[in-house]
Write a protein that holds these residues in place. Structure first.
Motif, PDB file in Angstrom:
ATOM      1  N   THR A  14       0.819  -1.212   0.000  1.00 17.02           N
ATOM      2  CA  THR A  14       0.000   0.000   0.000  1.00 17.02           C
ATOM      3  C   THR A  14       0.851   1.259   0.000  1.00 17.02           C
ATOM      4  N   ALA A  15       2.045   1.200   0.609  1.00 14.81           N
ATOM      5  CA  ALA A  15       2.889   2.384   0.733  1.00 14.81           C
ATOM      6  C   ALA A  15       3.783   2.611  -0.483  1.00 14.81           C
ATOM      7  N   LEU A  16       3.682   1.754  -1.494  1.00 11.50           N
ATOM      8  CA  LEU A  16       4.588   1.894  -2.633  1.00 11.50           C
ATOM      9  C   LEU A  16       4.308   3.161  -3.441  1.00 11.50           C
ATOM     10  N   ALA A  17       3.037   3.494  -3.626  1.00  5.54           N
ATOM     11  CA  ALA A  17       2.717   4.727  -4.364  1.00  5.54           C
ATOM     12  C   ALA A  17       3.236   5.960  -3.623  1.00  5.54           C
ATOM     13  N   PRO A  18       3.009   6.082  -2.296  1.00  4.70           N
ATOM     14  CA  PRO A  18       3.633   7.204  -1.581  1.00  4.70           C
ATOM     15  C   PRO A  18       5.159   7.178  -1.640  1.00  4.70           C
ATOM     16  N   LEU A  19       5.764   5.969  -1.633  1.00  6.06           N
ATOM     17  CA  LEU A  19       7.217   5.877  -1.694  1.00  6.06           C
ATOM     18  C   LEU A  19       7.741   6.421  -3.027  1.00  6.06           C
ATOM     19  N   LEU A  20       7.078   6.074  -4.104  1.00  2.00           N
ATOM     20  CA  LEU A  20       7.485   6.590  -5.415  1.00  2.00           C
ATOM     21  C   LEU A  20       7.272   8.102  -5.501  1.00  2.00           C
ATOM     22  N   GLU A  21       6.191   8.576  -4.911  1.00  2.00           N
ATOM     23  CA  GLU A  21       5.938  10.025  -4.913  1.00  2.00           C
ATOM     24  C   GLU A  21       7.016  10.748  -4.113  1.00  2.00           C
ATOM     25  N   TYR A  22       7.352  10.224  -2.947  1.00  2.00           N
ATOM     26  CA  TYR A  22       8.386  10.832  -2.099  1.00  2.00           C
ATOM     27  C   TYR A  22       9.725  10.907  -2.833  1.00  2.00           C
ATOM     28  N   THR A  23      10.056   9.874  -3.602  1.00  2.00           N
ATOM     29  CA  THR A  23      11.342   9.848  -4.318  1.00  2.00           C
ATOM     30  C   THR A  23      11.258  10.488  -5.700  1.00  2.00           C
ATOM     31  N   ASP A  24      10.130  11.128  -6.003  1.00  2.00           N
ATOM     32  CA  ASP A  24       9.943  11.824  -7.284  1.00  2.00           C
ATOM     33  C   ASP A  24      10.164  10.869  -8.456  1.00  2.00           C
ATOM     34  N   SER A  25       9.707   9.629  -8.286  1.00  2.00           N
ATOM     35  CA  SER A  25       9.938   8.595  -9.315  1.00  2.00           C
ATOM     36  C   SER A  25       8.630   8.045  -9.874  1.00  2.00           C
ATOM     37  N   THR A  26       7.512   8.669  -9.579  1.00  2.00           N
ATOM     38  CA  THR A  26       6.212   8.147 -10.013  1.00  2.00           C
ATOM     39  C   THR A  26       6.107   8.099 -11.528  1.00  2.00           C
ATOM     40  N   MET A  27       6.428   9.192 -12.210  1.00  2.00           N
ATOM     41  CA  MET A  27       6.306   9.235 -13.663  1.00  2.00           C
ATOM     42  C   MET A  27       7.253   8.247 -14.334  1.00  2.00           C
ATOM     43  N   THR A  28       8.463   8.117 -13.800  1.00  2.00           N
ATOM     44  CA  THR A  28       9.412   7.158 -14.358  1.00  2.00           C
ATOM     45  C   THR A  28       8.852   5.742 -14.278  1.00  2.00           C
ATOM     46  N   TYR A  29       8.277   5.421 -13.131  1.00  2.00           N
ATOM     47  CA  TYR A  29       7.715   4.072 -12.948  1.00  2.00           C
ATOM     48  C   TYR A  29       6.560   3.838 -13.909  1.00  2.00           C
ATOM     49  N   ARG A  30       5.667   4.815 -14.036  1.00  2.00           N
ATOM     50  CA  ARG A  30       4.509   4.644 -14.908  1.00  2.00           C
ATOM     51  C   ARG A  30       4.915   4.464 -16.363  1.00  2.00           C
ATOM     52  N   ARG A  31       5.853   5.263 -16.831  1.00  2.00           N
ATOM     53  CA  ARG A  31       6.277   5.136 -18.220  1.00  2.00           C
ATOM     54  C   ARG A  31       6.969   3.787 -18.479  1.00  2.00           C
ATOM     55  N   ARG A  32       7.676   3.313 -17.455  1.00  2.00           N
ATOM     56  CA  ARG A  32       8.467   2.107 -17.662  1.00  2.00           C
ATOM     57  C   ARG A  32       7.633   0.840 -17.542  1.00  2.00           C
ATOM     58  N   TYR A  33       6.696   0.803 -16.597  1.00  2.00           N
ATOM     59  CA  TYR A  33       6.000  -0.454 -16.302  1.00  2.00           C
ATOM     60  C   TYR A  33       4.523  -0.442 -16.668  1.00  2.00           C
ATOM     61  N   LEU A  34       3.925   0.724 -16.859  1.00  2.00           N
ATOM     62  CA  LEU A  34       2.524   0.814 -17.256  1.00  2.00           C
ATOM     63  C   LEU A  34       1.623  -0.049 -16.375  1.00  2.00           C
ATOM     64  N   ALA A  35       1.916  -0.066 -15.079  1.00  2.00           N
ATOM     65  CA  ALA A  35       1.138  -0.888 -14.145  1.00  2.00           C
ATOM     66  C   ALA A  35       1.206  -0.280 -12.765  1.00  2.00           C
ATOM     67  N   ARG A  36       0.331  -0.762 -11.886  1.00  2.00           N
ATOM     68  CA  ARG A  36       0.354  -0.287 -10.513  1.00  2.00           C
ATOM     69  C   ARG A  36       1.657  -0.722  -9.851  1.00  2.00           C
ATOM     70  N   PRO A  37       2.133   0.034  -8.862  1.00  2.00           N
ATOM     71  CA  PRO A  37       3.423  -0.291  -8.234  1.00  2.00           C
ATOM     72  C   PRO A  37       3.439  -1.689  -7.622  1.00  2.00           C
ATOM     73  N   GLU A  38       4.506  -2.407  -7.919  1.00  2.00           N
ATOM     74  CA  GLU A  38       4.770  -3.702  -7.305  1.00  2.00           C
ATOM     75  C   GLU A  38       6.111  -3.615  -6.578  1.00  2.00           C
ATOM     76  N   MET A  39       6.244  -4.419  -5.528  1.00  2.00           N
ATOM     77  CA  MET A  39       7.437  -4.333  -4.693  1.00  2.00           C
ATOM     78  C   MET A  39       8.726  -4.609  -5.482  1.00  2.00           C
ATOM     79  N   PRO A  40       8.832  -5.681  -6.261  1.00  2.00           N
ATOM     80  CA  PRO A  40      10.109  -5.956  -6.947  1.00  2.00           C
ATOM     81  C   PRO A  40      10.535  -4.837  -7.889  1.00  2.00           C
ATOM     82  N   THR A  41       9.622  -4.372  -8.730  1.00  2.00           N
ATOM     83  CA  THR A  41       9.993  -3.339  -9.699  1.00  2.00           C
ATOM     84  C   THR A  41      10.246  -1.995  -9.024  1.00  2.00           C
ATOM     85  N   THR A  42       9.500  -1.688  -7.988  1.00  2.00           N
ATOM     86  CA  THR A  42       9.728  -0.425  -7.265  1.00  2.00           C
ATOM     87  C   THR A  42      11.113  -0.413  -6.633  1.00  2.00           C
ATOM     88  N   LEU A  43      11.478  -1.511  -5.973  1.00  2.00           N
ATOM     89  CA  LEU A  43      12.789  -1.568  -5.329  1.00  2.00           C
ATOM     90  C   LEU A  43      13.922  -1.572  -6.344  1.00  2.00           C
TER      91      LEU A  43
END
Length: 833
Positions: free
Chosen positions: A707-736
């Motif tokens: 549940t905290a992965l979306a806030p974690l990506l937002e905090y690290t200013d990496s939300t857009m990078t993740y969305r463009r790269r994976y086109l999916a909701r945040p998952e633990m392996p890809t986020t880390l």
């Protein structure tokens, strides 16, 4: 010296000057007793008349805004506390006629020559004492006379290379000397800043007045300083400051940057073999000339004040050996005593065979019986002052004291007569000061500056004019709320375009400047980088939480907020109780305190204070634009928002992020790639790595369902990078994987460590065998063995192994900081480079 002539022009009775009515019994700089304007004021008077009251008010506000942007301050110390006070600059200048200034110049240079001769005598043969021209008690009761400096002859025999003289006018328009500043004269930097600002807000009036420029004075000042060290053609010159708590620290940093000299503190210097050296990253560097802004007695704890932490042990011995030139020479405070004024007319006749061109205000030193008797009999008509430098208390104006106060003052004088002087009470001249929406007359004192050149002395064609805080106050002092003016000395011929204003350093012959950076400076830059990053990190975390509190409050936001609270409780940003249940109002109150509370460690406001303190310590190393950004961080942050909604606080944090991004951009794009920049960026990268590891491991421990992965990506200013790269909701392996191992992500751990590796390899002495380099290679080897995505796909066991690995990273990055400190910030090598 007679007063300047007047003209028959009278200002409009309905214009800017309609309400300006100076007192008849004092001399007014602008307007004569019959209401006419003195001719050298006419261009300004007429120009401001065309602007009108509203135009002048707008110019005054522009000047105030520039002072704020430039961070021009004067530190006030009272009752053991220190506070920064904004420098006060009046939009109306003081103006001096060219012919009158020529007379002043001759008198000021004469005075500087005279005091140099007096100093050469009292620290040499002392014939003035033997011949009765100076009473022995005047010297030996004077704490400014340094016995350990007797017999020391500075290079070239020059004791005063910069001298300041405070002047005022008597009611008849004649100039009088109130006092001399000879130890470490202050104000010339403020005068320069005043000129830069006023010529900018009044450009047309400045041109019309044909004002003499200041640049030539500073060119000659630099040439004179180089000549102080005849043993080298390229002397290393430093400016010695007591530090950021000094009253005039702004000026110290301003002049160091303007003149191109290193700004150093006592701890930056060391004496070896009777020579002074600067402690730098590369080793010890010889110092040839010290411009000191530390008072005499604090300069050397070995031979002067033993409790001084501001000076350099052994500095007196280095000066005695003739291996360092000091501007001004140690012991020059001896002639700063007001008591000397009573003896200067006779000394001028004896030493120069000339009468004083600018007389002193009539002065009686109470250390002599006849003068004391006179003073005690006329205390109600005189001004009583402490005789010697360092004496406490403001002047006592006898005409303002009651009978009991006069009796107490007389008792003090009888008990310790050598410590007091009395002077004639002179009504200070006045000049117009813009107050509210109209000019009003205020008493003024004009401080003029004389510097040594290669072949004599020159006077700065301007001055620091100070005005009293009110029309009724006889005390003119920045410490007690007085303001200042730019001083325009008019020329008889055009002086060139206003583009030549002295807002940048004057053109000088090329010099070899020292690239060596003091260890203290790089340490402060290192911690500035760390705390600026820590401030941004904290701001981003709190913004992430407040964004969910200030949103629509849907189920997703509520779930993420709960997970986020558990995460922040795990890192101890939030109290442990927020890991369980809480209400939105309770969390909002806690987050508000984490933003605005001043006395709580780690809040946004507390971190802002740390960033401001560190920036102030390295102010001379920062460009004007960079300083304005850092200054804006402090001035724009709200003083209090005790009832602010989450949305309002969120707006404040957005603005803070933008300003921090501007600082980061200035650092990356405009700062020279030397060791100073390198340590600033090392601090930033190290702090970002530490914070990232801390927060990722907290998410691993506190969040079991992602549940905290979306806030974690937002905090690290990496939300857009993740969305463009994976086109999916945040998952633990890809986020880390994105945050730990992705070399293209500027917020990832590997990105920070790779940059750190480049920086470490470029540091002085880096050869692959230094402790911090060996430790760093071990850290990189550990990272190469860590595939965060692989660990995260191994379920609970893999997450536990990754958490253990993150603990190792956290400890290792902290150790790297300690090793850097030991290698570069604490060393005093026993070698000379």
């Amino acid at each position: 010296m007679t007063s300047p002539p007047v003209t028959s022009v009278v200002p409009s009775p309905s214009g800017v000057w309609a309400a300006y009515h100076p007192r008849a019994e004092v001399f007014d700089e602008m307007r004569a007793a019959d209401g006419t304007v003195r001719p050298h004021w006419l261009p300004l008077v007429q120009g401001l008349e065309r602007l009108g009251r509203e135009g002048v008010r707008e110019r005054a506000e522009s000047a105030l805004q520039l002072l704020r942007e430039h961070g021009v301050t004067y530190n006030v110390h009272a009752d053991g506390e220190s506070a920064e006070r904004r420098w006060e600059l009046d939009v109306l200048p003081q103006i001096i006629d060219a012919a009158e200034w020529a007379q002043l110049e001759a008198g000021l240079i004469q005075r500087t020559k005279l005091l140099n001769l007096v100093l050469a005598d009292i620290y040499g043969p002392q014939q003035l004492l033997q011949e009765g021209l100076l009473p022995p008690a005047l010297l030996h009761a004077n704490p400014g006379f340094l016995r350990c400096c007797h017999g020391i002859r500075p290079p070239g025999g020059l004791f005063l290379s910069l001298h300041a003289v405070d002047l005022t006018r008597a009611p008849n328009g004649r100039w009088w000397v109130l006092s001399d500043r000879t130890q470490a004269p202050s104000g010339v930097g403020y005068a320069l800043e005043n000129r830069a600002i006023l010529s900018r807000v009044l450009p047309e009036e400045f041109r019309a007045a044909q004002v003499q420029r200041l640049a030539s004075f500073f060119r000659q000042r630099k040439a004179g300083l180089r000549a102080l060290a005849p043993w080298t053609s390229a002397p290393n010159i430093v400016l010695l400051t007591p530090g950021t708590y000094a009253e005039t620290y702004f000026e110290h940093a301003y002049l160091a940057r303007f003149l191109g000299y290193q700004l150093v503190e006592g701890s930056d210097l060391t004496v070896r073999d009777q020579c002074v050296f600067l402690k730098t990253l590369e080793g010890l560097q010889r110092v040839d000339v010290i411009i000191r802004r530390v008072d005499d007695t604090w300069c050397d704890p070995l031979e002067l004040r033993g409790d001084s932490l501001l000076g350099v042990p052994g500095l007196v011995e280095a000066a005695r050996a003739g291996n360092v030139a000091i501007s001004n020479a140690l012991g020059t405070g001896a002639v700063e005593t007001t008591a000397l004024l009573a003896f200067l007319p006779a000394l001028s006749r004896h030493l120069l065979n000339e009468e004083l061109r600018i007389p002193n205000v009539a002065t009686w030193w109470c250390g002599q019986q006849s003068e004391r008797d006179f003073a005690l009999g006329a205390l109600n008509k005189l001004v009583t002052k402490r005789a010697f430098v360092g004496g406490h208390g403001e002047p006592s104006f006898g005409g303002r004291l009651g009978a009991r106060e006069l009796e107490d003052l007389a008792a003090h004088i009888r008990a310790n007569p050598h410590a007091y002087v009395t002077q004639e009470s002179v009504a200070l001249s006045t000049a117009p000061v813009w107050h509210g929406n109209a000019p009003e007359p205020r008493p003024l004192i004009m401080r003029c500056y004389i510097c040594a050149t290669v072949d004599g002395f020159t006077v700065m064609p301007g001055a620091l004019t100070r005005v009293s805080p009110s029309a009724e106050s006889p005390i003119v002092s920045s410490r007690y709320g007085g303001g200042s003016k730019d001083t325009w000395v008019r020329s008889s011929a055009p002086t060139g375009s206003a583009a030549a204003v002295e807002s940048t350093a004057p053109a000088l012959r090329p010099e070899v400047s020292a690239s060596h950076v003091p260890s203290r400076v790089v340490e402060n830059l290192f911690w500035l980088g760390r705390y600026a990053e820590r401030l941004e990190d904290t701001t981003r975390l709190l913004r992430t939480a407040l964004g969910r509190l200030a949103g629509e409050g849907g189920p997703t936001e509520e779930v993420e907020l709960t997970a986020l609270a558990r995460w922040l409780a795990r890192t101890e940003i939030l109290d442990a109780r927020f890991a369980d249940e809480f209400t939105p109002a309770e969390l909002a109150s806690e987050l508000r305190e984490l933003v605005f509370e001043r006395n709580r460690f780690g809040t946004v406001r507390e971190l802002l204070g740390r960033v401001g303190f560190l920036a102030n310590n390295v102010r001379d190393r920062l460009s004007g634009d960079t300083w304005r950004i850092l200054n804006q961080l402090q001035t724009d942050f709200p003083a209090t928002m005790s009832r602010a909604t989450p949305g309002a606080i969120l707006h404040t944090l957005h603005r803070l992020i933008f300003q921090l991004a501007a600082f980061s951009g200035m650092e990356m794009e405009n700062m020279t790639r030397g060791h100073a920049w390198r340590f600033l960026d090392i601090g930033r990268r190290l702090e970002r790595a530490i914070n990232l590891v801390s927060n990722v491991r907290a998410v691993l421990a506190a969040d079991t369902d992602g549940t905290a992965l979306a806030p974690l990506l937002e905090y690290t200013d990496s939300t857009m990078t993740y969305r463009r790269r994976y086109l999916a909701r945040p998952e633990m392996p890809t986020t880390l994987a994105l945050l730990i191992n992705d070399v293209s992500n500027p917020r990832s751990l590997v990105f920070q460590l790779e940059i750190l590796g480049h920086h470490l390899a470029a540091l002085p002495g880096a050869d692959g065998t230094r402790p911090e380099q060996i430790h760093f290679e071990d850290l990189m080897a550990l990272l190469r063995e860590t595939d965060a995505q692989d660990f995260a796909t191994q379920g609970v066991l893999g997450r536990a192994r990754l958490a253990t690995r993150l603990d190792e990273f956290y400890e290792a990055t902290g150790q790297l900081s300690d090793l850097l400190t030991a290698s570069y910030f604490s060393h005093v090598p026993a070698r000379v480079s």
